[in-house]
Write an enzyme that holds these catalytic residues in place. Sequence first.
Site, PDB file in Angstrom:
ATOM      1  N   SER A   1      57.371 -25.367  78.114  1.00  0.00           N
ATOM      2  CA  SER A   1      56.347 -25.475  77.075  1.00  0.00           C
ATOM      3  C   SER A   1      56.836 -26.295  75.886  1.00  0.00           C
ATOM      4  O   SER A   1      58.039 -26.502  75.689  1.00  0.00           O
ATOM      5  CB  SER A   1      55.941 -24.080  76.597  1.00  0.00           C
ATOM      6  OG  SER A   1      55.617 -23.264  77.690  1.00  0.00           O
TER       7      SER A   1
HETATM    8  N1  SAM Z   1      58.645 -20.741  78.670  1.00  0.00           N
HETATM    9  C1  SAM Z   1      58.894 -21.501  79.859  1.00  0.00           C
HETATM   10  C2  SAM Z   1      59.922 -22.568  79.628  1.00  0.00           C
HETATM   11  O1  SAM Z   1      60.453 -22.691  78.539  1.00  0.00           O
HETATM   12  O2  SAM Z   1      60.228 -23.287  80.583  1.00  0.00           O
HETATM   13  C3  SAM Z   1      57.638 -22.154  80.312  1.00  0.00           C
HETATM   14  C4  SAM Z   1      56.919 -21.427  81.323  1.00  0.00           C
HETATM   15  S1  SAM Z   1      55.640 -22.301  82.157  1.00  0.00           S
HETATM   16  C5  SAM Z   1      54.557 -22.879  80.914  1.00  0.00           C
HETATM   17  C6  SAM Z   1      54.797 -20.877  82.804  1.00  0.00           C
HETATM   18  C7  SAM Z   1      55.550 -20.164  83.889  1.00  0.00           C
HETATM   19  O3  SAM Z   1      54.830 -18.976  84.236  1.00  0.00           O
HETATM   20  C8  SAM Z   1      55.696 -20.967  85.171  1.00  0.00           C
HETATM   21  O4  SAM Z   1      57.043 -21.074  85.503  1.00  0.00           O
HETATM   22  C9  SAM Z   1      54.922 -20.145  86.210  1.00  0.00           C
HETATM   23  O5  SAM Z   1      55.481 -20.189  87.498  1.00  0.00           O
HETATM   24  C10 SAM Z   1      55.018 -18.762  85.606  1.00  0.00           C
HETATM   25  N2  SAM Z   1      54.001 -17.804  86.051  1.00  0.00           N
HETATM   26  C11 SAM Z   1      52.686 -17.993  86.292  1.00  0.00           C
HETATM   27  N3  SAM Z   1      52.118 -16.844  86.682  1.00  0.00           N
HETATM   28  C12 SAM Z   1      53.091 -15.890  86.672  1.00  0.00           C
HETATM   29  C13 SAM Z   1      53.144 -14.491  86.957  1.00  0.00           C
HETATM   30  N4  SAM Z   1      52.069 -13.793  87.325  1.00  0.00           N
HETATM   31  N5  SAM Z   1      54.320 -13.853  86.841  1.00  0.00           N
HETATM   32  C14 SAM Z   1      55.434 -14.513  86.467  1.00  0.00           C
HETATM   33  N6  SAM Z   1      55.461 -15.830  86.176  1.00  0.00           N
HETATM   34  C15 SAM Z   1      54.308 -16.510  86.267  1.00  0.00           C
END
Ligand code: SAM
Length: 220
Positions: free
Chosen positions: A68
């Site tokens: 993000s």
């Molecule tokens: N904060 C993270 C970073 O600094 O890299 C960014 C995360 S990214 C925007 C969102 C993440 O949420 C993705 O890696 C995705 O696979 C994960 N995600 C989506 N649905 C999810 C769920 N139900 N449980 C856990 N992770 C999930």
Amino acid sequence: MAADALSPRLFGRQRMQLIETLQERGISDLAVLRAFDLIPRHLFVPEAVRHRAYEDAPLPIGFGQTASQPSLQALYMQVLSLQDQDKVLEVGTGSGFQTAVLAQLVAHVYSVERIPELSARARTLLDELRISNVALLVGDGTIGWSRYAPYDAILVAAGAPIVPDTLVEQLAPGGRLLIPVGDRQQQQLTLIRRTEQGTEREEVVGCTFVPLIGRFGWSS
Ligand code: SAM
């Protein structure tokens, strides 16, 4: 890539510029700024975008996911008013960068990621940086992580159609949940506070996140 190309000490000037950008964008919490200064973001993004690691922009991390935008991540931490004794649940470990920053600010971080390869990569980096107050789980974060509940704060780093009750139930009294809520294209970053009487809800800012996929999120 040569080992020294991944040194945490590289990109010092770019990192300072990012800290200035965060301040220009309203981040005034000194503990948050210091934590961003401590964690080498370039280690958490793929080589192809490493030169962009300190831009205030989301970056691709593979598997259709993104790390993000730093100012949005910093806003999460500022809005949640994290305290150094807090226990925090993060949903969406992704690259592990935000996890590593959080680990500088609070006592314990529990982070859930649905994509095993991302979780494994984050584990390797956290270990290399000797960050030891983080536990990672591969699974569906929409159901939280009941084993370590209740949490002082919960951060959801993906866009949800609703606020999952399971997450609200895993908040400690006085706990705060920050989650993007909306459709698949656009969401409102939404703050839920658990009070003696129930919950309070506040919309913080418009945002766009990858979808939260799971039992109480979107179907894949
Ligand atoms: N904060 C993270 C970073 O600094 O890299 C960014 C995360 S990214 C925007 C969102 C993440 O949420 C993705 O890696 C995705 O696979 C994960 N995600 C989506 N649905 C999810 C769920 N139900 N449980 C856990 N992770 C999930």
